[in-house]
Design a protein around this motif. Structure first.
Motif, PDB file in Angstrom:
ATOM      1  N   UNK A 214      -2.888 -88.470 101.177  1.00 14.92           N
ATOM      2  CA  UNK A 214      -3.069 -89.048  99.831  1.00 14.92           C
ATOM      3  C   UNK A 214      -1.821 -88.773  98.991  1.00 14.92           C
ATOM      4  N   UNK A 215      -1.653 -89.616  97.974  1.00 13.12           N
ATOM      5  CA  UNK A 215      -0.581 -89.388  97.006  1.00 13.12           C
ATOM      6  C   UNK A 215      -1.079 -88.412  95.947  1.00 13.12           C
ATOM      7  N   UNK A 216      -0.287 -87.367  95.703  1.00 21.46           N
ATOM      8  CA  UNK A 216      -0.738 -86.323  94.782  1.00 21.46           C
ATOM      9  C   UNK A 216       0.368 -85.916  93.816  1.00 21.46           C
ATOM     10  N   UNK A 217      -0.075 -85.256  92.750  1.00 22.68           N
ATOM     11  CA  UNK A 217       0.860 -84.613  91.815  1.00 22.68           C
ATOM     12  C   UNK A 217       0.524 -83.122  91.836  1.00 22.68           C
ATOM     13  N   UNK A 218       1.538 -82.303  92.135  1.00 19.77           N
ATOM     14  CA  UNK A 218       1.308 -80.863  92.245  1.00 19.77           C
ATOM     15  C   UNK A 218       2.188 -80.123  91.252  1.00 19.77           C
ATOM     16  N   UNK A 219       1.579 -79.165  90.535  1.00 19.50           N
ATOM     17  CA  UNK A 219       2.375 -78.301  89.657  1.00 19.50           C
ATOM     18  C   UNK A 219       2.545 -76.954  90.347  1.00 19.50           C
ATOM     19  N   UNK A 220       3.812 -76.577  90.545  1.00 24.97           N
ATOM     20  CA  UNK A 220       4.128 -75.290  91.166  1.00 24.97           C
ATOM     21  C   UNK A 220       5.119 -74.580  90.249  1.00 24.97           C
ATOM     22  N   UNK A 221       4.745 -73.387  89.772  1.00 20.55           N
ATOM     23  CA  UNK A 221       5.598 -72.605  88.868  1.00 20.55           C
ATOM     24  C   UNK A 221       6.179 -73.469  87.740  1.00 20.55           C
ATOM     25  N   UNK A 222       5.324 -74.271  87.131  1.00 19.27           N
ATOM     26  CA  UNK A 222       5.737 -75.068  85.978  1.00 19.27           C
ATOM     27  C   UNK A 222       6.466 -76.356  86.326  1.00 19.27           C
ATOM     28  N   UNK A 223       6.790 -76.573  87.618  1.00 19.23           N
ATOM     29  CA  UNK A 223       7.490 -77.807  88.002  1.00 19.23           C
ATOM     30  C   UNK A 223       6.502 -78.776  88.638  1.00 19.23           C
ATOM     31  N   UNK A 224       6.702 -80.059  88.362  1.00 18.74           N
ATOM     32  CA  UNK A 224       5.774 -81.060  88.879  1.00 18.74           C
ATOM     33  C   UNK A 224       6.413 -81.809  90.043  1.00 18.74           C
ATOM     34  N   UNK A 250       4.555 -76.449 100.172  1.00 14.06           N
ATOM     35  CA  UNK A 250       3.971 -75.696  99.054  1.00 14.06           C
ATOM     36  C   UNK A 250       2.758 -74.900  99.548  1.00 14.06           C
ATOM     37  N   UNK A 251       2.834 -73.594  99.422  1.00 12.05           N
ATOM     38  CA  UNK A 251       1.720 -72.755  99.873  1.00 12.05           C
ATOM     39  C   UNK A 251       0.599 -72.738  98.833  1.00 12.05           C
ATOM     40  N   UNK A 252      -0.614 -72.475  99.312  1.00  9.23           N
ATOM     41  CA  UNK A 252      -1.801 -72.539  98.465  1.00  9.23           C
ATOM     42  C   UNK A 252      -1.720 -71.675  97.218  1.00  9.23           C
ATOM     43  N   UNK A 253      -1.207 -70.444  97.402  1.00  6.85           N
ATOM     44  CA  UNK A 253      -1.198 -69.522  96.258  1.00  6.85           C
ATOM     45  C   UNK A 253      -0.244 -69.981  95.161  1.00  6.85           C
ATOM     46  N   UNK A 254       0.639 -70.955  95.479  1.00  8.18           N
ATOM     47  CA  UNK A 254       1.581 -71.461  94.471  1.00  8.18           C
ATOM     48  C   UNK A 254       1.123 -72.757  93.817  1.00  8.18           C
ATOM     49  N   UNK A 255       0.013 -73.312  94.308  1.00  5.05           N
ATOM     50  CA  UNK A 255      -0.479 -74.568  93.721  1.00  5.05           C
ATOM     51  C   UNK A 255      -1.238 -74.247  92.437  1.00  5.05           C
ATOM     52  N   UNK A 256      -0.593 -74.544  91.320  1.00  5.33           N
ATOM     53  CA  UNK A 256      -1.185 -74.251  90.032  1.00  5.33           C
ATOM     54  C   UNK A 256      -2.191 -75.355  89.674  1.00  5.33           C
ATOM     55  N   UNK A 257      -1.743 -76.599  89.769  1.00  6.26           N
ATOM     56  CA  UNK A 257      -2.618 -77.754  89.519  1.00  6.26           C
ATOM     57  C   UNK A 257      -2.341 -78.785  90.591  1.00  6.26           C
ATOM     58  N   UNK A 258      -3.386 -79.498  90.989  1.00  3.69           N
ATOM     59  CA  UNK A 258      -3.182 -80.580  91.956  1.00  3.69           C
ATOM     60  C   UNK A 258      -4.108 -81.728  91.575  1.00  3.69           C
ATOM     61  N   UNK A 259      -3.556 -82.932  91.491  1.00  2.65           N
ATOM     62  CA  UNK A 259      -4.448 -84.071  91.289  1.00  2.65           C
ATOM     63  C   UNK A 259      -4.025 -85.225  92.165  1.00  2.65           C
ATOM     64  N   UNK A 260      -5.027 -85.929  92.687  1.00  2.00           N
ATOM     65  CA  UNK A 260      -4.719 -87.103  93.509  1.00  2.00           C
ATOM     66  C   UNK A 260      -4.436 -88.278  92.579  1.00  2.00           C
ATOM     67  N   UNK A 261      -3.504 -89.120  93.002  1.00  2.00           N
ATOM     68  CA  UNK A 261      -3.087 -90.218  92.114  1.00  2.00           C
ATOM     69  C   UNK A 261      -3.700 -91.529  92.548  1.00  2.00           C
TER      70      UNK A 261
END
Ligand code: BTN
Length: 261
Positions: A214-224, A250-261
């Protein structure tokens, strides 16, 4: 109906999970209470349920709100014999247990939004917060905290488009004691697999993914980061094909936010 230890226990045939069951009317956080129990000698498998939390917590210090008596709020204490680099398997166990329990008890098929949300379509059904303590390179103690929306008919306005419950999905209320037993039973079966069938956990975690391909948007350490999830693994995390063609892990513990687009 209120949660009852007797009712849950009468439906349980577990090896470890639910060795002790505590039901509280109100508590700050069941995870907090589970830590206290763990550090004062509670046996492995102890499950702490509460009808209400006043300071329920989620990942990254976020709050977890649930209306009193409507959901399952539980923390389970486990002491697996595990190397530190295998610890993410425990997070997977929580998500897999929720998915199986909801499928078996209510016919609701959840999927995992990496690393540990259980989703039905675009809405979140359950959140899992795993907290752990290590001694050197070995795991010593895990608290698996699960918040599962059961009988909420509707949610506060700000999370209404993002949340769901078993009642919303099926159009009827469910016996929380039955579900609590199904959840503990299912966690116990998955926990058994840590001993010699870890590949089953890895495989199921990938199979039940809500985000693979799926196409996703992931926030990791403040970066999208935006891209397509090419692969997914309990240990290695997400292999993301970015829009510019580059690959990113991107490892799980670093995934701050994740949403499918
Ligand atoms: C998340 O989605 O970020 C995880 C939410 C986990 C909530 C559960 S409710 C029971 C247990 N006690 C807590 O304080 N948190 C977990």
């Amino acid at each position: 109906m209120k949660l009852s230890e007797r009712s849950i226990r009468s439906k349980l045939k577990t090896r470890v999970v639910g060795s002790t069951i505590v039901i509280l009317d109100s508590i700050d956080s069941t995870n907090e209470r589970a830590w206290h129990e763990a550090l004062t000698g509670a046996p492995e498998g102890t499950a702490i349920f509460a009808e209400e939390q006043t300071r329920g917590r989620g990942r990254f210090g976020r709050a977890w709100h649930a209306a009193k008596g409507q959901s399952l709020l539980v923390s389970i204490l486990l002491r697996p014999d595990l190397e530190a680099d295998q610890a993410t398997l425990v997070t997977a166990l929580g998500a897999l247990a929720v998915i199986d329990a909801c499928s078996e008890a209510c016919g609701v098929e959840g999927k995992i939004r990496f690393p540990n949300d259980v989703m039905v379509g675009p809405r979140k059904l359950a959140g899992i917060l795993v907290e752990s303590r290590f001694v050197s390179t070995r795991a010593d103690l895990f608290i698996i905290g699960i918040g599962l929306n059961v009988n909420e008919a509707e949610f506060p306005e700000d999370i209404r488009p993002l949340a769901t419950s078993l009642a919303v999905e099926t159009g009827k209320p469910w016996d929380r004691n039955l579900l609590a037993a199904a959840l503990l039973q299912s966690l116990d079966s998955w926990y058994d697999k840590l001993a010699g069938h870890r590949a089953d956990i890895v495989k199921a975690f990938k199979q039940r993914s809500a985000i693979l391909r799926k196409r996703v948007e992931i926030t990791e350490a403040g970066k999208v980061f935006v891209g397509r999830v090419d692969d997914l693994d309990v240990f290695q995390g997400i292999t993301l094909r970015l829009d510019n063609g580059m690959m990113k892990q991107i490892k799980g513990e670093h995934v701050d936010m994740l949403r499918t687009l």
